[in-house]
Design a protein around this motif. Structure first.
Motif, PDB file in Angstrom:
ATOM      1  N   LEU A  12      46.341  47.030  46.438  1.00  0.00           N
ATOM      2  CA  LEU A  12      47.465  46.533  45.634  1.00  0.00           C
ATOM      3  C   LEU A  12      47.953  47.618  44.683  1.00  0.00           C
ATOM      4  O   LEU A  12      49.157  47.829  44.508  1.00  0.00           O
ATOM      5  CB  LEU A  12      47.058  45.290  44.844  1.00  0.00           C
ATOM      6  CG  LEU A  12      46.932  43.998  45.645  1.00  0.00           C
ATOM      7  CD1 LEU A  12      46.518  42.857  44.732  1.00  0.00           C
ATOM      8  CD2 LEU A  12      48.242  43.658  46.321  1.00  0.00           C
ATOM      9  N   ILE A  69      36.990  31.853  39.948  1.00  0.00           N
ATOM     10  CA  ILE A  69      37.136  32.122  41.380  1.00  0.00           C
ATOM     11  C   ILE A  69      35.871  32.804  41.880  1.00  0.00           C
ATOM     12  O   ILE A  69      35.306  33.644  41.192  1.00  0.00           O
ATOM     13  CB  ILE A  69      38.346  33.028  41.618  1.00  0.00           C
ATOM     14  CG1 ILE A  69      39.622  32.325  41.182  1.00  0.00           C
ATOM     15  CG2 ILE A  69      38.451  33.435  43.065  1.00  0.00           C
ATOM     16  CD1 ILE A  69      40.831  33.207  41.191  1.00  0.00           C
ATOM     17  N   ASN A 122      42.711  30.235  45.780  1.00  0.00           N
ATOM     18  CA  ASN A 122      42.765  31.688  45.925  1.00  0.00           C
ATOM     19  C   ASN A 122      43.098  32.059  47.373  1.00  0.00           C
ATOM     20  O   ASN A 122      43.880  32.975  47.630  1.00  0.00           O
ATOM     21  CB  ASN A 122      41.422  32.269  45.495  1.00  0.00           C
ATOM     22  CG  ASN A 122      41.474  33.764  45.323  1.00  0.00           C
ATOM     23  OD1 ASN A 122      40.721  34.472  45.948  1.00  0.00           O
ATOM     24  ND2 ASN A 122      42.388  34.252  44.515  1.00  0.00           N
ATOM     25  N   VAL A 125      46.782  31.674  47.752  1.00  0.00           N
ATOM     26  CA  VAL A 125      47.534  32.781  47.152  1.00  0.00           C
ATOM     27  C   VAL A 125      47.538  33.980  48.099  1.00  0.00           C
ATOM     28  O   VAL A 125      48.586  34.584  48.362  1.00  0.00           O
ATOM     29  CB  VAL A 125      46.940  33.168  45.783  1.00  0.00           C
ATOM     30  CG1 VAL A 125      47.530  34.472  45.292  1.00  0.00           C
ATOM     31  CG2 VAL A 125      47.191  32.085  44.767  1.00  0.00           C
ATOM     32  N   PHE A 126      46.374  34.317  48.650  1.00  0.00           N
ATOM     33  CA  PHE A 126      46.318  35.467  49.553  1.00  0.00           C
ATOM     34  C   PHE A 126      47.083  35.194  50.844  1.00  0.00           C
ATOM     35  O   PHE A 126      47.707  36.092  51.410  1.00  0.00           O
ATOM     36  CB  PHE A 126      44.866  35.846  49.853  1.00  0.00           C
ATOM     37  CG  PHE A 126      44.221  36.599  48.735  1.00  0.00           C
ATOM     38  CD1 PHE A 126      44.838  37.712  48.206  1.00  0.00           C
ATOM     39  CD2 PHE A 126      43.021  36.199  48.198  1.00  0.00           C
ATOM     40  CE1 PHE A 126      44.262  38.420  47.166  1.00  0.00           C
ATOM     41  CE2 PHE A 126      42.442  36.890  47.162  1.00  0.00           C
ATOM     42  CZ  PHE A 126      43.066  37.999  46.645  1.00  0.00           C
ATOM     43  N   LEU A 129      50.640  35.680  50.047  1.00  0.00           N
ATOM     44  CA  LEU A 129      50.894  37.125  49.883  1.00  0.00           C
ATOM     45  C   LEU A 129      51.020  37.793  51.256  1.00  0.00           C
ATOM     46  O   LEU A 129      51.935  38.597  51.488  1.00  0.00           O
ATOM     47  CB  LEU A 129      49.743  37.737  49.088  1.00  0.00           C
ATOM     48  CG  LEU A 129      49.847  39.206  48.708  1.00  0.00           C
ATOM     49  CD1 LEU A 129      51.102  39.438  47.910  1.00  0.00           C
ATOM     50  CD2 LEU A 129      48.641  39.619  47.892  1.00  0.00           C
TER      51      LEU A 129
ATOM     52  N   ARG B  59      41.483  32.292  36.334  1.00  0.00           N
ATOM     53  CA  ARG B  59      42.076  32.567  37.642  1.00  0.00           C
ATOM     54  C   ARG B  59      42.927  33.830  37.591  1.00  0.00           C
ATOM     55  O   ARG B  59      44.037  33.875  38.127  1.00  0.00           O
ATOM     56  CB  ARG B  59      42.895  31.376  38.118  1.00  0.00           C
ATOM     57  CG  ARG B  59      42.121  30.067  38.084  1.00  0.00           C
ATOM     58  CD  ARG B  59      42.741  29.018  38.947  1.00  0.00           C
ATOM     59  NE  ARG B  59      42.598  29.346  40.330  1.00  0.00           N
ATOM     60  CZ  ARG B  59      41.597  28.929  41.111  1.00  0.00           C
ATOM     61  NH1 ARG B  59      40.658  28.162  40.628  1.00  0.00           N
ATOM     62  NH2 ARG B  59      41.549  29.272  42.365  1.00  0.00           N
ATOM     63  N   GLY B  60      42.392  34.876  36.969  1.00  0.00           N
ATOM     64  CA  GLY B  60      43.148  36.124  36.844  1.00  0.00           C
ATOM     65  C   GLY B  60      43.503  36.738  38.184  1.00  0.00           C
ATOM     66  O   GLY B  60      44.582  37.304  38.348  1.00  0.00           O
ATOM     67  N   LEU B  61      42.614  36.595  39.169  1.00  0.00           N
ATOM     68  CA  LEU B  61      42.895  37.191  40.472  1.00  0.00           C
ATOM     69  C   LEU B  61      44.082  36.501  41.137  1.00  0.00           C
ATOM     70  O   LEU B  61      44.896  37.148  41.799  1.00  0.00           O
ATOM     71  CB  LEU B  61      41.660  37.092  41.362  1.00  0.00           C
ATOM     72  CG  LEU B  61      41.761  37.900  42.640  1.00  0.00           C
ATOM     73  CD1 LEU B  61      41.745  39.373  42.345  1.00  0.00           C
ATOM     74  CD2 LEU B  61      40.669  37.549  43.610  1.00  0.00           C
ATOM     75  N   ASP B  62      44.189  35.171  40.937  1.00  0.00           N
ATOM     76  CA  ASP B  62      45.357  34.462  41.470  1.00  0.00           C
ATOM     77  C   ASP B  62      46.641  35.024  40.868  1.00  0.00           C
ATOM     78  O   ASP B  62      47.651  35.170  41.556  1.00  0.00           O
ATOM     79  CB  ASP B  62      45.267  32.970  41.133  1.00  0.00           C
ATOM     80  CG  ASP B  62      44.328  32.251  42.080  1.00  0.00           C
ATOM     81  OD1 ASP B  62      43.905  32.877  43.062  1.00  0.00           O
ATOM     82  OD2 ASP B  62      44.033  31.077  41.838  1.00  0.00           O
ATOM     83  N   LEU B  64      47.124  38.045  39.717  1.00  0.00           N
ATOM     84  CA  LEU B  64      47.396  39.340  40.357  1.00  0.00           C
ATOM     85  C   LEU B  64      48.048  39.111  41.716  1.00  0.00           C
ATOM     86  O   LEU B  64      48.988  39.814  42.098  1.00  0.00           O
ATOM     87  CB  LEU B  64      46.095  40.126  40.502  1.00  0.00           C
ATOM     88  CG  LEU B  64      46.194  41.490  41.183  1.00  0.00           C
ATOM     89  CD1 LEU B  64      47.150  42.379  40.429  1.00  0.00           C
ATOM     90  CD2 LEU B  64      44.832  42.143  41.272  1.00  0.00           C
ATOM     91  N   GLY B  65      47.571  38.090  42.426  1.00  0.00           N
ATOM     92  CA  GLY B  65      48.173  37.744  43.717  1.00  0.00           C
ATOM     93  C   GLY B  65      49.620  37.325  43.567  1.00  0.00           C
ATOM     94  O   GLY B  65      50.493  37.769  44.312  1.00  0.00           O
ATOM     95  N   GLU B  66      49.901  36.460  42.571  1.00  0.00           N
ATOM     96  CA  GLU B  66      51.287  35.998  42.360  1.00  0.00           C
ATOM     97  C   GLU B  66      52.191  37.174  42.036  1.00  0.00           C
ATOM     98  O   GLU B  66      53.325  37.270  42.516  1.00  0.00           O
ATOM     99  CB  GLU B  66      51.342  34.997  41.199  1.00  0.00           C
ATOM    100  CG  GLU B  66      50.458  33.778  41.339  1.00  0.00           C
ATOM    101  CD  GLU B  66      51.009  32.791  42.337  1.00  0.00           C
ATOM    102  OE1 GLU B  66      52.119  33.008  42.824  1.00  0.00           O
ATOM    103  OE2 GLU B  66      50.307  31.809  42.625  1.00  0.00           O
ATOM    104  N   LEU B  67      51.669  38.073  41.208  1.00  0.00           N
ATOM    105  CA  LEU B  67      52.436  39.262  40.826  1.00  0.00           C
ATOM    106  C   LEU B  67      52.766  40.073  42.083  1.00  0.00           C
ATOM    107  O   LEU B  67      53.890  40.568  42.241  1.00  0.00           O
ATOM    108  CB  LEU B  67      51.569  40.084  39.878  1.00  0.00           C
ATOM    109  CG  LEU B  67      52.234  40.960  38.843  1.00  0.00           C
ATOM    110  CD1 LEU B  67      53.111  40.118  37.981  1.00  0.00           C
ATOM    111  CD2 LEU B  67      51.172  41.638  38.001  1.00  0.00           C
TER     112      LEU B  67
END
Lengths: 481, 229
Positions: A12, A69, A122, A125-126, A129, B59-62, B64-67
């Motif tokens: 990323l 998570i 999660n 989300v992935f 993405l 849920r910080g990783l989520d 980052l995913g949204e970003l």
């Protein structure tokens, strides 16, 4: 173990910086992404070696899993996580524009996340993405046919995402948690009713768009026929397998009930019949390969619907075989576009490409001793060992589909190697494409030689993947009541 | 006929979804994870806004995913628009009212946007909302004076570096504390502007990235010739 998150974060980071770096210096921008992916490959390899047969849970941000998570590391997750940077490196779009490199890196990060994550939202989300990155990559091709294909894919995939999100919402309203390990504890009670089954059906249809599942795969032929061959290989080989992996995880961990496996079996059988018949009727090579991919994914679905360790073993065998074979076929077919009739004698003018194509096609049909035979054999013997008419029907469908597959692939091979054809108007294969395909062929042949240890490894992976007690204990060290 | 089938299908699907919705426990959601977070979030993260502690900490990783989803969408749109013809002649100026209004609104929107971003850990708002306001601030003058294009190189750098900053804060936590995106820098006093550790920094990165991405996208759209109908 916590460093495993770098395999998601670094691609990323590369994606964010690549467009700016390419403005500074094009070679730097060109090499940045592959360099990061190579580092991720090395990192994941080290983690897989260190972990061995054990499993590990990673609490992201230090927040203990039911609240935060979790990443779940086991051999199945790491196998696919390792496949992601390897495949993306092999199929890297060297000729593309900086934004395409960026989106390919996003694709790699999302795919790695899908393999590792142990949290339902999660995963979503992935998945989203991955979807958005693939829209951009497909739409980068400016030809009208490609744009039409991209639009159809966008609409279908967006509808699928909405269905999957609805499924997740249903799960959350029933259980109040999104952590897969906690869901595994709660599911036998909370997700037992029709709502739980509906949630699985919604997730299956939603994620099935990428996995080329039966009713939602109408985007496949046009997108694969118009996309660049490296992208088509990446979508058919890698992305579809990760979508399947997510569905299998959900099936194993959360939705362990006979109705769910039956649904998957029925969709798989329909996918096989639909895909192989459409491939038989296809009039150009890219569409033939695209439809055959739908049929193969159908076999993957059927194999994974077998109960227990047998199912995971058979599904993994078919999925990994297809992961290797289909991208190579797309790479070779790139220069043989247009109507099949126009390919008369094409292989005589490009003997190496022709020989490789024949090898992959034979393995796809399942001619012994190639690995494709073994993958289909494991699936079929698993199906015949099961009671019930549905499994026997599935086995008969797979056998018939193999005949159909053999018919159209041998027809194509006869055309390619047959006499005739006018002047060689096709450009020769690029050295890079041919080299990549040769490397894939080497891996395939290595699979023939080391079939015994490979089978042992896959058995170990399957045994670990169906062991739910370990899964829960790894991610939830102190299960909450 | 085709329309009728579609209508029947949609009606059937709607009926199925309604039946599903009827079975849901309205008003009594199972608060398994929710209760846990409500109880310990302020003490763990130091953010007065619990939504922010969920979005950036738990849920910080989520996030980052949204970003990244936003980034991928903007990059994809840029790839699609990149193939269209650039406008030979930009639109004429927007007239006195639009220009004067844009001049008046620009500083106001800038202040509001930055305020919303910087107070994300205290009050409703945050990087995503504030970023959109920032993008509007930069797009309004472009409507008034279409000749003065935005500097694409600068936007691309802000976008890239803001995204990189989010990940860099995460990596810092990984190397210092062993957990990616773990909150750093202590918690401070609940409700103060300087509290909640790295969460406001993360939101500032989100805000800059969202703002740069959307203004870049709008500028791309404004500079692209519409296809003949």
């Amino acid at each position: 173990m916590n460093a495993v998150v770098l395999a998601v974060a670094l691609p990323l980071l590369g994606a964010f910086l690549t467009p700016s770096l390419a403005r500074l210096s094009l070679p730097l921008g060109r090499l940045f992404g592959p360099g990061l992916l190579a580092f991720c490959l090395w990192l994941l390899w080290g983690i897989a070696r260190a972990l061995g047969d054990a499993t590990a849970g990673v609490a992201l941000g230090g927040f203990a899993p039911p609240l935060g998570i979790a990443f779940h590391l086991d051999r199945l997750a790491l196998l696919f996580a390792l496949a992601v940077p390897a495949m993306v490196l092999a199929l890297w779009p060297w000729g593309g524009r900086p934004r395409e490199w960026s989106l390919t890196l996003v694709l790699a990060a999302a795919a790695t996340g899908l393999a590792l994550s142990g949290d339902l939202f999660n995963l979503y989300v992935f998945y989203e993405l991955l979807a958005v990155a693939s829209y951009g990559l497909i739409a980068a091709n400016q030809r009208p046919a490609a744009q039409a294909a991209a639009l159809r894919y966008l609409l279908l995939s967006a509808a699928g995402s909405a269905l999957a999100l609805l499924g997740i919402a249903l799960v959350y309203t029933q259980t109040g948690t999104l952590n897969l390990a906690q869901l595994a504890l709660l599911a036998p009670v909370s997700l037992d009713g029709p709502l739980g089954l509906a949630a699985f059906a919604l997730l299956l249809l939603g994620i099935g768009v990428k996995a080329e599942a039966f009713p939602v795969n109408t985007w496949v032929p046009e997108v694969y026929a118009t996309a660049p061959s490296r992208l088509a290989g990446l979508l058919a080989g890698l992305v579809s397998k990760l979508a399947v992996l997510v569905i299998v995880r959900l099936l194993l961990v959360v939705f362990q009930r006979p109705e769910a496996t039956q649904l998957m079996l029925v969709l798989g059988v329909l996918g096989i019949a639909w895909g192989e018949l459409a491939a038989w009727r296809a009039r150009d090579l890219s569409r033939q390969l695209a439809w055959s991919s739908v049929g193969q994914l159908g076999i993957v679905f059927v194999a994974f619907s077998l109960p227990g360790e047998t199912g995971v073993l058979a599904g993994l065998a078919v999925a990994l075989h297809h992961l290797l074979v289909k991208p190579a076929l797309f790479l070779l077919a790139r220069h043989w576009n247009g109507a099949l009739e126009g390919l008369r004698g094409a292989a005589r003018r490009a003997p190496l490409a022709g020989a490789l194509f024949a090898l992959f096609a034979l393995s796809l049909v399942g001619v012994p001793p190639l690995p494709g035979f073994w993958a289909k054999f494991v699936t079929l013997s698993g199906l015949f060992a099961q009671p019930g008419p549905l499994c026997s029907l599935a086995a008969v469908v797979i056998l018939t589909a193999t005949l159909v597959e053999a018919a159209y692939l041998f027809r194509t091979l006869t055309l390619l190697f047959g006499p005739g054809g006018e002047e060689p108007r096709m450009a020769p294969h690029g050295a890079l494409d041919l080299g990549t395909a040769t490397a894939f062929a080497g891996l395939l042949l290595a699979g023939v030689i080391w079939l015994q240890p490979l089978t042992g490894d896959l058995h170990g992976i399957a045994r670990q993947a169906v062991d739910m007690d370990t899964y829960v204990d790894t991610d939830l060290p102190t299960p909450r009541p | 006929m085709r329309n009728l089938t579609t209508l029947l299908f949609a009606a059937g699907l709607g009926f199925l979804l309604l039946v599903l919705a009827a079975g849901l426990p309205y008003g009594h959601p199972p608060m398994l994870v929710g209760q846990g977070i409500l109880q310990q979030a302020p003490a763990t993260t130091g953010a007065a806004n619990i939504v922010t502690s969920v979005v950036l900490a738990y849920r910080g990783l989520d996030t980052l995913g949204e970003l990244s989803i936003l980034f991928a969408a903007a990059a994809g749109a840029g790839l699609v628009l990149g193939g269209h013809r650039r406008r030979r002649r930009p639109d004429p100026d927007g007239g006195f009212i639009l220009i004067a209004g844009a001049d008046l609104m620009f500083p106001l929107l800038l202040v509001v946007g930055l305020y919303v971003i910087l107070h994300g850990h205290l009050t409703p708002g945050g990087g995503f909302q504030g970023g959109v306001i920032l993008a509007a601030a930069f797009f309004l003058p472009l409507l008034g004076r279409p000749r003065e294009a935005l500097d694409h190189t600068a936007i691309s750098w802000i976008e890239g570096l803001a995204g990189a900053a989010f990940i860099a804060i995460g990596l810092w936590a990984l190397f210092a504390r062993g957990d990616f995106l773990a909150p750093m820098l202590g918690k401070g006093v609940l409700g103060q502007l300087f509290s909640a550790g790295t969460l406001p920094l993360l939101y500032a990165a989100v805000g800059l990235k969202v703002g740069a991405e959307l203004s870049g996208l709008l500028a791309d759209l404004a500079a692209t010739e519409a296809r003949d109908p």
